[in-house]
Motif scaffolding. Structure first.
Motif, short mmCIF file in Angstrom:
data_model
loop_
_atom_site.label_atom_id
_atom_site.label_comp_id
_atom_site.label_asym_id
_atom_site.label_seq_id
_atom_site.Cartn_x
_atom_site.Cartn_y
_atom_site.Cartn_z
N HIS A 110 0.82 -1.21 0.00
CA HIS A 110 0.00 0.00 0.00
C HIS A 110 0.86 1.27 0.00
O HIS A 110 0.52 2.26 -0.65
N LYS A 129 -9.05 -1.71 1.01
CA LYS A 129 -7.65 -2.11 0.91
C LYS A 129 -7.12 -2.63 2.25
O LYS A 129 -5.92 -2.59 2.51
N SER A 130 -7.99 -3.08 3.10
CA SER A 130 -7.55 -3.55 4.40
C SER A 130 -7.47 -5.07 4.41
O SER A 130 -7.76 -5.73 3.40
N ASN A 147 2.13 1.75 -3.45
CA ASN A 147 1.08 1.76 -4.46
C ASN A 147 1.46 0.82 -5.60
O ASN A 147 1.51 1.19 -6.78
N ASP A 164 -5.41 -7.78 -1.11
CA ASP A 164 -4.46 -7.84 -2.22
C ASP A 164 -4.03 -9.26 -2.55
O ASP A 164 -3.45 -9.50 -3.60
#
Length: 933
Positions: free
Chosen positions: A53, A224-225, A56, A229
């Motif tokens: 994160h 995005k927690s 990015n 991903d």
């Protein structure tokens, strides 16, 4: 009255320090391993997620075998799911005076941002950021020099000398040792570096990085927690968009090929034009020299035959000859100074033209690659999958470990309460309430349990994960682990600790306090003696000594104590067997795989559009390299395997026509019988791990009954393969087939695209030298060496080895503490008995042996039970520990079993030696206590 109760509690703490410490240590070890291993996997994943994160990190990477032009970029931008797009210039170079290949790229702006480890970012041209791996070789402010690497003499960089301003890490290159393939040097990318985009002189882009607008299945933006991903939803979303983007780009292929060929010739023509002008000028000078020499000779002859009227005519004629001589001298000087250089340039450019023609012929099609993080970033998924393997360990090893520690703790606390029946009876008779009596056991258990838990929690949550990460993460670029406090595991450990100390002691004390004081004043009525089975075997029992008979009867008389000792020792032995068994299973993989099974030293992948004639020339060229023993041509291709959980795996297809030569370099055999296997023309041979996935029903669209495996080509075309048998193989999924079966199922003509290369003397230096020569050979796409594969596997397994080492050390500490506690309990229970036999005249050694014979025999029994238990748990852990594409060695070695036995026995002997002193300290007057109760 209250003061007396508190004083008694204080004295209990003071007088039983050894027991208190041993309980604290047991709880500490249990909580340490439980919380530490349970937390480590999550901490490792959180570390990666934070860096993903923060940088990015790109979701997809777009490349082509001819680069990307503005037409391709426009196609990419039309994809509505793309949130951000960033273009990349790059060039693979060689660091001057070394064999190391380095990739030079432009500094990213918003996607896959760099982590500055030291120094600063470049502020002007001529400055560079180096890979952190080079920080030991270079210092800030120093200069680094590059060598050219390109067939067309074009490196795409404006300069070859740069000043170092900083050192960086990139999430696109997370593996510390394996960065992927390179077009420079020996084919292995060693380092990366970054310069300003203005440093590049390129009319195309090397790559495009993409950030998708990633929604979840509900159509909402993700936070995005957690672990999105690496989730199935994220991977599926990226895969769908990558396929769509590739289909759109593939429509540009024909036009891009035409443009590429034209641009390649145009770029080459510019260089050729300059050299051609120089060559034409040189040829003209040569002709001028011949003409001037003829003129001079003609004038000289005329001078000799002509009659001159006066001296002025002679001087005029001589002046003409001298002018020609001066021109001849000047022309000769020009030719002498420039002939060698210009002719060398001309020869070089002609060779480059031939190579360019061959290279362009080889590029029959423009191929686009749209890769996910898993595909592009080396060992990206391996890092994540490895953290789940630690979770697998944490679901078995620490739970069993904690159970053993609690079992012994529980026994110690129960024995402590049982020892003090007289005290409880006295207190009750004196009018103390049950709460006042229980206070001592409550505080004792609470203090020991809470203290062990507190320090175990601190070390387990904050120290052990760091120790594990130092080993696990040494293969990766991450400097520090992100510590997450997992309160669930901490509270579970606290609850279990208090159950094993406080709650149990309170329960036992309350049970005893239900009795009348007069009943508590006396000892519990011992069980009546009974014959044991051994007594019924007269010919053995009659020959046993008195001490041996006592030992045998005592072992079976106190069955609870016997079971506790056997279970405690067996648990510790089992933990040792598991720890060393995992180490054995891991450590031998590399040698077997790369010395016994895959015996080639290099696999060279070349352009599959190469003509048969050029392929034969390519093979002959490699064969003539010094130190090459022989070369086996094959066809190699990657295919996908879809798993039932929605994820994908990759398998390598090896197709061979020359089977006998192939068997010399790849040993197909059964793992158990070592019997050789053959490739047939009607089915395929697959690796054992891939076969296990089929048997476990983990592969989608695959039938175990029909012996069928479904694979998917790069175009996502499903191919059904008929299975024959499986071969021993430890790293990666491989499928072996003949050229006839390949042509049948894939519908393509078999055409070799790779060579297996075997060296006469495969030292690291020789492998590097040959690799460098093969990479410089026109047509080579990339190559892989067996030594690189072996070192990569060893490096990855080193992390697990260290974790196992921590497990073994903790198991040894637990073994010592368990044996100490159980032996101490045994001696405490039989203190009066030992004092009595001292009164009867037993020597000190005989008194110790009176106890230690039982302890030793129970230890041996526990060891054998532990070996059986450890072997079973080892099998379970190994089955669940290995990644989908890796297989570890099966079974437990004899060395492991013997070593585990010896270590347990050594610790038992150490404990006996320490306890021998305690037995000697028992006073003979203690025998009178038998009359006190």
């Amino acid at each position: 009255m209250k003061k007396a109760v508190n004083t008694n509690i204080y004295r209990e703490f003071r007088n039983t320090k050894k027991r208190l410490i041993s309980i604290i240590v047991l709880i500490f070890l249990g909580v340490l391993v439980f919380v530490g291993l349970k937390s480590s996997g999550g901490d490792i994943r959180k570390t990666a997620l934070d860096n993903i994160h923060k940088s990015n990190l790109a979701d997809a990477f777009v490349m082509s075998n001819v680069g990307l032009d503005q037409f391709d970029i426009a196609t990419i931008k039309r994809n509505s799911n793309i949130e951000k797009l960033e273009l990349v210039h790059s060039s693979d170079m060689m660091i001057k005076n070394s064999n190391d290949a380095i990739r030079v790229m432009n500094i990213p702006d918003e996607i896959s941002k760099l982590e500055l480890v030291e120094g600063r970012f470049p502020e002007k041209d001529g400055q560079i950021l180096l890979d952190r791996r080079l920080s030991s070789d270079y210092k800030l402010g120093e200069q680094i020099f590059f060598d050219e690497n390109g067939l067309d003499n074009k490196t795409y960089l404006k300069r070859k000398q740069y000043t170092i301003t900083g050192f960086v890490n990139s999430m696109e290159y997370i593996d510390s040792f394996n960065l992927g393939y390179s077009t420079a040097g020996n084919g292995k990318l060693k380092f990366v570096s970054y310069v300003r985009d203005s440093e590049f002189d390129m009319n195309f882009y090397s790559m495009a990085k993409i950030k998708y607008d990633t929604p979840n299945y509900d159509g909402n933006k993700t936070t995005k927690s957690n672990e999105y991903d690496f989730s199935k939803e994220y991977r599926n979303f990226v895969e769908v968009n990558n396929k769509q983007l590739k289909r759109e780009l593939s429509k540009n292929a024909d036009e891009r090929l035409e443009k590429f060929n034209k641009n390649s010739f145009d770029t080459f023509a510019e260089n050729e034009k300059t050299i051609l002008e120089e060559k034409t000028n040189l040829d003209a000078k040569k002709k001028d020299l011949v003409s001037l020499q003829e003129q001079l000779k003609k004038l000289e002859n005329e001078f000799l035959s002509k009659d001159f009227n006066n001296s002025s005519e002679v001087e005029a004629f001589s002046s003409r000859m001298n002018d020609i001589r001066a021109k001849i001298t000047k022309t000769k000087t020009f030719i002498k100074n420039n002939k060698e250089v210009i002719e060398a340039k001309w020869e070089y450019i002609q060779e480059r033209r031939k190579e360019l023609n061959d290279r362009l012929k080889a590029i029959a099609n423009v191929n686009y690659s749209v890769m996910s993080r898993d595909d592009y970033i080396v060992n990206y998924s391996t890092y994540w999958d490895g953290s789940y393997k630690i979770d697998t360990l944490s679901n078995a090893f620490p739970v069993f470990f904690f159970a053993v520690a609690l079992l012994v703790t529980l026994s110690t606390m129960i024995r402590m309460v049982d020892e003090q029946r007289l005290f409880m009876g006295t207190m009750k008779a004196m009018g103390y309430s049950d709460i006042d009596i229980i206070k001592k056991y409550f505080y004792y258990g609470l203090f020991s349990g809470a203290t062990g838990w507190f320090f175990g929690m601190l070390f387990g949550a904050f120290i052990l994960p760091k120790i594990i990460f130092i080993s696990y993460g040494h293969n990766y670029i991450f400097k520090d682990v992100t510590i997450v406090v997992y309160w669930r595991y901490i509270f579970e450990a606290l609850l279990l600790s208090l159950i094993g100390t406080t709650f149990v002691s309170i329960f036992v004390a309350m049970r005893e306090l239900n009795s009348k004081p007069v009943d508590l004043f006396g000892k519990k009525v011992p069980k009546h003696g009974s014959k044991i089975m051994l007594e019924r075997i007269r010919f053995i029992w009659s020959k046993m000594s008195f001490n041996s008979k006592v030992t045998a009867r005592n072992i079976f008389r106190y069955k609870v104590r016997m079971m506790m000792t056997v279970l405690g020792v067996s648990g510790c032995t089992a933990l040792l067997v598991i720890g060393m068994g995992i180490k054995d299973s891991i450590s031998g993989v590399s040698d077997i795989q790369f010395k016994q099974i895959s015996k080639y030293d290099i696999i060279s992948i070349y352009n599959n559009n190469m003509s048969d004639e050029n392929s034969d020339k390519y093979k002959e060229k490699i064969l003539h390299y010094e130190n090459v023993s022989y070369v086996v041509p094959i066809f190699s291709e990657k295919v996908s395997i879809k798993l039932n959980d929605g994820s994908k795996d990759t398998a390598n297809i090896f197709v061979t026509k020359e089977k006998n030569d192939f068997y010399k370099l790849i040993n197909l055999r059964d793992r158990k019988t070592k019997k050789a296997m053959k490739i047939s023309d009607i089915d395929v041979v697959i690796t054992e791990k891939l076969n296990n996935l089929i048997l476990e029903c983990k592969i989608a669209n695959t039938s175990v009954e029909n012996k069928k495996l479904t694979v998917y080509t790069e175009e996502d075309k499903a191919i059904d393969l008929k299975l024959n048998t499986n071969t021993e193989w430890y790293t990666g999924h491989n499928i072996f087939m003949s050229e006839k079966y390949y042509e049948k199922v894939f519908g393509k003509k078999y055409k070799e695209n790779a060579f297996l290369v075997k060296l006469k003397n495969p030292t690291d230096k020789n492998i590097d030298n040959i690799s460098k020569k093969i990479m410089a050979t026109n047509g080579t796409t990339y190559l892989v060496t067996s030594k690189d594969n072996a070192s990569m596997i060893n490096s990855a397994l080193d992390g697990l080895n260290f974790i196992v080492f921590v497990m073994i050390i903790c198991s040894l500490m637990l073994a010592y503490t368990v044996l100490y506690n159980l032996t101490n309990i045994n001696i405490s229970e039989r203190r009066v008995e030992l004092a009595t036999i001292k009164v009867l005249g037993f020597y000190p050694k005989e008194v110790s042996l009176y106890i230690f014979k039982e302890t030793f025999l129970l230890t041996i029994m526990g060891i054998f039970v532990g070996i059986v238990l450890g072997t079973g748990m080892h099998h379970y852990i190994i089955q669940n520990l290995t990644p989908n594409d890796t297989m570890f060695l099966q079974g437990i070695t004899i060395t492991n079993i013997i070593f585990s036995m010896i270590l347990t026995i050594i610790f038992a002997l150490i404990v006996m030696r320490i306890m021998h002193t305690n037995i000697n300290d028992i006073e003979m007057l203690d025998s009178l206590k038998s009359n006190d109760q």
